[in-house]
Design a protein around this motif. Structure first.
Motif, PDB file in Angstrom:
ATOM      1  N   ILE A   1      -7.712   4.309  -5.731  1.00 40.99           N
ATOM      2  CA  ILE A   1      -7.362   3.695  -4.441  1.00 40.99           C
ATOM      3  C   ILE A   1      -5.887   3.333  -4.414  1.00 40.99           C
ATOM      4  N   ALA A   2      -5.375   2.794  -5.516  1.00 39.54           N
ATOM      5  CA  ALA A   2      -3.961   2.414  -5.577  1.00 39.54           C
ATOM      6  C   ALA A   2      -3.056   3.638  -5.449  1.00 39.54           C
ATOM      7  N   ILE A   3      -3.400   4.728  -6.114  1.00 41.59           N
ATOM      8  CA  ILE A   3      -2.593   5.947  -6.007  1.00 41.59           C
ATOM      9  C   ILE A   3      -2.645   6.501  -4.585  1.00 41.59           C
ATOM     10  N   SER A   4      -3.810   6.465  -3.969  1.00 42.26           N
ATOM     11  CA  SER A   4      -3.946   6.930  -2.585  1.00 42.26           C
ATOM     12  C   SER A   4      -3.110   6.086  -1.637  1.00 42.26           C
ATOM     13  N   LEU A   5      -3.136   4.780  -1.824  1.00 39.41           N
ATOM     14  CA  LEU A   5      -2.315   3.904  -0.982  1.00 39.41           C
ATOM     15  C   LEU A   5      -0.829   4.130  -1.228  1.00 39.41           C
ATOM     16  N   LEU A   6      -0.453   4.353  -2.474  1.00 38.97           N
ATOM     17  CA  LEU A   6       0.943   4.625  -2.799  1.00 38.97           C
ATOM     18  C   LEU A   6       1.416   5.917  -2.125  1.00 38.97           C
ATOM     19  N   ILE A   7       0.593   6.942  -2.160  1.00 36.37           N
ATOM     20  CA  ILE A   7       0.931   8.192  -1.470  1.00 36.37           C
ATOM     21  C   ILE A   7       1.108   7.939   0.024  1.00 36.37           C
ATOM     22  N   ALA A   8       0.203   7.179   0.613  1.00 39.19           N
ATOM     23  CA  ALA A   8       0.291   6.883   2.047  1.00 39.19           C
ATOM     24  C   ALA A   8       1.547   6.081   2.368  1.00 39.19           C
ATOM     25  N   ILE A   9       1.885   5.123   1.528  1.00 41.34           N
ATOM     26  CA  ILE A   9       3.086   4.308   1.761  1.00 41.34           C
ATOM     27  C   ILE A   9       4.346   5.163   1.666  1.00 41.34           C
ATOM     28  N   ILE A  10       4.410   6.008   0.644  1.00 40.45           N
ATOM     29  CA  ILE A  10       5.587   6.867   0.468  1.00 40.45           C
ATOM     30  C   ILE A  10       5.733   7.827   1.640  1.00 40.45           C
ATOM     31  N   MET A  11       4.642   8.414   2.069  1.00 39.57           N
ATOM     32  CA  MET A  11       4.719   9.354   3.189  1.00 39.57           C
ATOM     33  C   MET A  11       5.071   8.654   4.497  1.00 39.57           C
ATOM     34  N   THR A  12       4.556   7.453   4.686  1.00 43.69           N
ATOM     35  CA  THR A  12       4.893   6.700   5.893  1.00 43.69           C
ATOM     36  C   THR A  12       6.371   6.319   5.896  1.00 43.69           C
ATOM     37  N   TYR A  13       6.866   5.873   4.769  1.00 42.31           N
ATOM     38  CA  TYR A  13       8.281   5.517   4.659  1.00 42.31           C
ATOM     39  C   TYR A  13       9.161   6.737   4.905  1.00 42.31           C
ATOM     40  N   GLN A  14       8.790   7.869   4.325  1.00 44.80           N
ATOM     41  CA  GLN A  14       9.552   9.098   4.509  1.00 44.80           C
ATOM     42  C   GLN A  14       9.543   9.519   5.973  1.00 44.80           C
ATOM     43  N   ASP A  15       8.404   9.424   6.625  1.00 42.08           N
ATOM     44  CA  ASP A  15       8.295   9.773   8.036  1.00 42.08           C
ATOM     45  C   ASP A  15       9.113   8.821   8.898  1.00 42.08           C
TER      46      ASP A  15
ATOM     47  N   TYR B   1      -3.848  16.244  -3.851  1.00 43.21           N
ATOM     48  CA  TYR B   1      -3.844  15.364  -5.026  1.00 43.21           C
ATOM     49  C   TYR B   1      -5.225  15.312  -5.672  1.00 43.21           C
ATOM     50  N   LEU B   2      -6.253  15.140  -4.867  1.00 39.00           N
ATOM     51  CA  LEU B   2      -7.607  15.023  -5.400  1.00 39.00           C
ATOM     52  C   LEU B   2      -8.126  16.342  -5.967  1.00 39.00           C
ATOM     53  N   VAL B   3      -7.733  17.466  -5.370  1.00 41.09           N
ATOM     54  CA  VAL B   3      -8.138  18.766  -5.915  1.00 41.09           C
ATOM     55  C   VAL B   3      -7.503  18.967  -7.287  1.00 41.09           C
ATOM     56  N   LEU B   4      -6.230  18.600  -7.418  1.00 44.36           N
ATOM     57  CA  LEU B   4      -5.571  18.720  -8.728  1.00 44.36           C
ATOM     58  C   LEU B   4      -6.248  17.843  -9.774  1.00 44.36           C
ATOM     59  N   VAL B   5      -6.546  16.604  -9.412  1.00 45.61           N
ATOM     60  CA  VAL B   5      -7.203  15.699 -10.350  1.00 45.61           C
ATOM     61  C   VAL B   5      -8.615  16.188 -10.660  1.00 45.61           C
ATOM     62  N   TYR B   6      -9.327  16.641  -9.644  1.00 43.97           N
ATOM     63  CA  TYR B   6     -10.691  17.156  -9.814  1.00 43.97           C
ATOM     64  C   TYR B   6     -10.698  18.330 -10.801  1.00 43.97           C
ATOM     65  N   ASN B   7      -9.776  19.266 -10.602  1.00 44.18           N
ATOM     66  CA  ASN B   7      -9.706  20.429 -11.501  1.00 44.18           C
ATOM     67  C   ASN B   7      -9.283  20.015 -12.907  1.00 44.18           C
ATOM     68  N   ALA B   8      -8.358  19.085 -13.025  1.00 48.02           N
ATOM     69  CA  ALA B   8      -7.925  18.622 -14.348  1.00 48.02           C
ATOM     70  C   ALA B   8      -9.068  17.933 -15.087  1.00 48.02           C
TER      71      ALA B   8
END
Length: 130
Positions: A71-85, A108-115
């Motif tokens: 959840i923290a990584i997902s929120l971090l991704i959302a924050i970074i993308m929002t800031y960039q936008d 992100y989740l597909v990469l983690v899922y496959n790993a």
């Protein structure tokens, strides 16, 4: 009872792949040969199931619960993308931003899922060899 729980966990772990394939073919049939749009819609649906599948897979393989980290990584991704936008555009549009965030979450989740699956398979092979 333990067998039932293991079957349910196994089904939940395999659901994202199955849902992606089924939803892709359903959208492909509905949208009549629009492959790109079908892939995007299938990815949007699958993202929800991937989130749970990744945490269940990790918990099953290593006995640790990483839901809060996911959840923290997902929120971090959302924050970074929002800031960039916010920095690159004069006016932020919420729906396209959420769509981008959701699709980056899918990648992100597909990469983690496959790993996790790859490590789990290697770990199982090493367990049976020794």
């Amino acid at each position: 009872m333990k067998l039932l729980v293991s079957y349910i966990l196994g089904i939940l772990i395999f659901i994202p792949v199955t849902i992606f394939i089924l939803s892709y073919f359903i959208f492909r049939k509905i949208l009549k040969k629009r492959a790109n749009q079908s892939v995007r819609l299938a990815a949007d649906i699958t993202t929800f199931f991937l989130f749970f599948s990744v945490t269940i897979s990790i918990a099953t393989l290593w006995g640790t619960r990483l839901s809060l980290i996911a959840i923290a990584i997902s929120l971090l991704i959302a924050i970074i993308m929002t800031y960039q936008d916010w920095k690159t555009k004069k006016e932020m549009k919420i729906i396209p931003l959420l769509r981008k965030i959701w699709r980056v979450q899918f990648l992100y989740l597909v990469l983690v899922y496959n790993a996790v699956w790859l490590v789990g398979i290697v770990q199982s092979i090493l367990f049976f060899i020794t």
